[in-house]
Design an enzyme around this catalytic site. Structure first.
Site, PDB file in Angstrom:
ATOM      1  N   GLU A   1       1.158  -1.436  -0.522  1.00  0.00           N
ATOM      2  CA  GLU A   1       0.285  -0.031   0.216  1.00  0.00           C
ATOM      3  C   GLU A   1       0.753   1.140  -0.091  1.00  0.00           C
ATOM      4  O   GLU A   1       1.818   1.296   0.379  1.00  0.00           O
ATOM      5  CB  GLU A   1      -0.659  -0.070   1.591  1.00  0.00           C
ATOM      6  CG  GLU A   1      -0.649  -0.338   2.307  1.00  0.00           C
ATOM      7  CD  GLU A   1      -1.883   0.233   4.145  1.00  0.00           C
ATOM      8  OE1 GLU A   1      -2.574  -0.925   3.137  1.00  0.00           O
ATOM      9  OE2 GLU A   1      -1.560   0.596   4.262  1.00  0.00           O
ATOM     10  N   CYS A   2       0.857   1.886  -0.484  1.00  0.00           N
ATOM     11  CA  CYS A   2       1.004   3.717  -0.762  1.00  0.00           C
ATOM     12  C   CYS A   2       2.826   2.910  -0.823  1.00  0.00           C
ATOM     13  O   CYS A   2       3.084   2.536  -1.709  1.00  0.00           O
ATOM     14  CB  CYS A   2       0.381   4.491   0.128  1.00  0.00           C
ATOM     15  SG  CYS A   2       0.784   6.138  -0.383  1.00  0.00           S
ATOM     16  N   GLY A   3       3.107   3.433  -0.127  1.00  0.00           N
ATOM     17  CA  GLY A   3       4.317   3.187  -0.358  1.00  0.00           C
ATOM     18  C   GLY A   3       5.363   1.955  -0.395  1.00  0.00           C
ATOM     19  O   GLY A   3       6.396   2.694  -1.207  1.00  0.00           O
TER      20      GLY A   3
END
Length: 476
Positions: free
Chosen positions: A339-341
């Site tokens: 998720e994300c990073g």
């Protein structure tokens, strides 16, 4: 919303709990809420009192400072993302064991739907307003009056001025209040307790050698104010009712599975409650640090949380053992939730920028085709939800990068109240690429333990909308 994890409420005896409590809010972001909340927590904690702190709304960075101040985990409270029942259960559990409960607001007091003011009204939390007064005098009184009276019936504790120039300045601010009894004091602008910031918020406590010294300096100054001199018995006392539930417990959908979780300065955006959900689902948690050069530990699934891969791109790029072990993990058909990073680190390339605006391209781990580029402009912000079959995960998005990939999104997230969109403009892309599931979306696992289990391979992914077709350059 799917049944949340309510273990906290099941452990209680069903009686109300009362303790001192306050919600610390402000007219806007950047006013000093975290400094005041952490200083108040630290002041009482070092005097031997049991302090529990919460953060209103989705946030990973402010809770690090509150956790340092209290010595206890800090959970999020949000009437939409975490839900009223979860928030009520956590507040009740905290009040049952603590002398003081502190809730830090989010953005401005009335910003967002639901807002910090909505949370304060729902649970009877008196609001202490922190106002950056460095360039004002009489207007301070108008701001304080407006914050108190904009929403009828809002519980109120008082107002504290931040970044004040002098004692004379503080006197002018106090005189501007219609009710002088609301004056809780003033904090000066002082580098000793300034909390440094960057593009996603405050710098993490683990990145500063003097983090606790900063909190102690702030607590020392706060101790000289009317707020700091109030004994706990004279702070607002709030009654927190328990949550009753017929929930039989969380199904052991991940029993016998080991989930390897990246956790270091590059991957630090982890809600403590999410770890609790994985454990409640029966998973064994194994933590590892890509920044330390470690390879992937033996596991059945991997979670790469959000964080700051862009600040550590060179070190991540150099971790050849991580690249190889992740590739072997995926080749074996074992799930990865990024998720994300975490997703950013899985693309072929990450482009960062120096202060001189020079681009640097870093080769990353290559489980997802394409590239990620950092930018100064905010690319995504706000609450989001992801439909996986009949189950809905709630969460949020907040990022300053964009990705370009030939992958077609398998789904998109949607904003609260919206129907699940097909087009990318409706929300964040959700990719399913072999055993890899990835998105800019940050999930709150307790909103649907069943959907969470699907992310980690307990059951096949079922999508709640038609996949986008034929994308050759999807810009996340």
């Amino acid at each position: 919303m799917d049944t949340a994890v309510n273990d906290l409420s099941r452990r209680r005896d069903g009686t109300a709990a009362t303790c001192a409590a306050v919600l610390i809010a402000a007219p806007a972001s950047g006013q000093g809420k975290t400094t005041v909340a952490a200083a108040l927590a630290r002041l009482h904690a070092r005097q031997g009192r049991r302090v529990r702190a919460f953060k209103c709304g989705p946030d990973f960075l402010d809770p690090h400072w509150l956790a340092l101040a209290t010595g206890a985990p800090v959970h999020s409270l949000d009437l939409w993302m975490t839900g009223e029942a979860d928030s009520r259960a956590r507040l009740h559990a905290a009040a049952d064991e603590a002398d003081l409960v502190i809730v830090e607001g989010v953005m401005g007091l009335f910003d967002g739907t639901p807002s910090a003011a909505d949370l304060a009204q729902r649970f009877g939390l008196p609001v202490l307003a922190v106002i950056d007064a460095h360039a004002m005098a009489g207007t301070f009184g108008a701001l304080a009056y407006g914050l108190q009276n904009f929403k009828p019936g809002l519980p109120w504790a008082g107002v504290l001025a931040n970044r004040v120039a002098s004692e004379r300045h503080a006197g002018m601010l106090k005189d501007a209040l219609r009710e002088p009894s609301q004056w809780m004091g003033a904090l000066p602008r002082d580098a000793r307790f300034t909390l440094p910031e960057r593009h996603l918020g405050l710098v993490g406590v683990n990145e500063l050698d003097d983090a606790m010294a900063r909190l102690d300096a702030a607590a020392d100054v706060l101790a000289e104010t009317p707020l700091g001199q109030l004994p706990v018995s004279q702070l607002p006392q709030v009654r927190f009712d328990p949550v009753t539930t017929d929930d039989a417990g969380t199904p052991q959908l991940l029993a016998g599975r080991t989930i390897a979780i990246a956790r270091d300065a590059a991957f630090s955006f982890i809600y403590p409650a999410n770890l609790d959900v994985l454990s409640a689902l029966g998973a064994r948690l194994s933590f590892f640090s890509p920044l330390a050069g470690e390879a992937l530990p033996a596991c059945d699934a991997v979670w790469l949380p959000g964080g700051y891969p862009e600040l550590h791109a060179e070190a991540l790029s150099a971790n050849e053992s991580m690249r190889a072990s992740l590739a072997a993990h995926a080749a074996a058909g074992k799930p990865v939730w990024a998720e994300c990073g975490g997703m950013m680190a899985l693309f072929d390339e990450l482009t960062t920028h120096t202060d001189e605006e020079l681009s640097q391209v870093h080769r990353l781990w290559g489980l997802l085709p394409g590239r990620v580029t950092m930018q100064k402009r905010l690319a995504g912000l706000g609450p989001q939800q992801l439909q996986l079959g009949s189950h809905t995960l709630r969460g949020h998005t907040f990022h300053y990068s964009r990705c370009e990939t030939p992958l077609a999104p398998s789904a998109h997230t949607a904003r609260p109240g919206a129907t699940q969109p097909v087009g990318a403009r409706g929300g964040e892309a959700f990719y399913v690429h072999g055993p890899v599931r990835a998105s800019y979306f940050h999930a709150w696992f307790a909103s649907s333990p069943e959907a969470t289990a699907r992310l980690f391979g307990a059951m096949p992914i079922e999508l709640g909308n038609d996949a986008a077709k034929g994308a050759i350059d999807d810009r996340c």
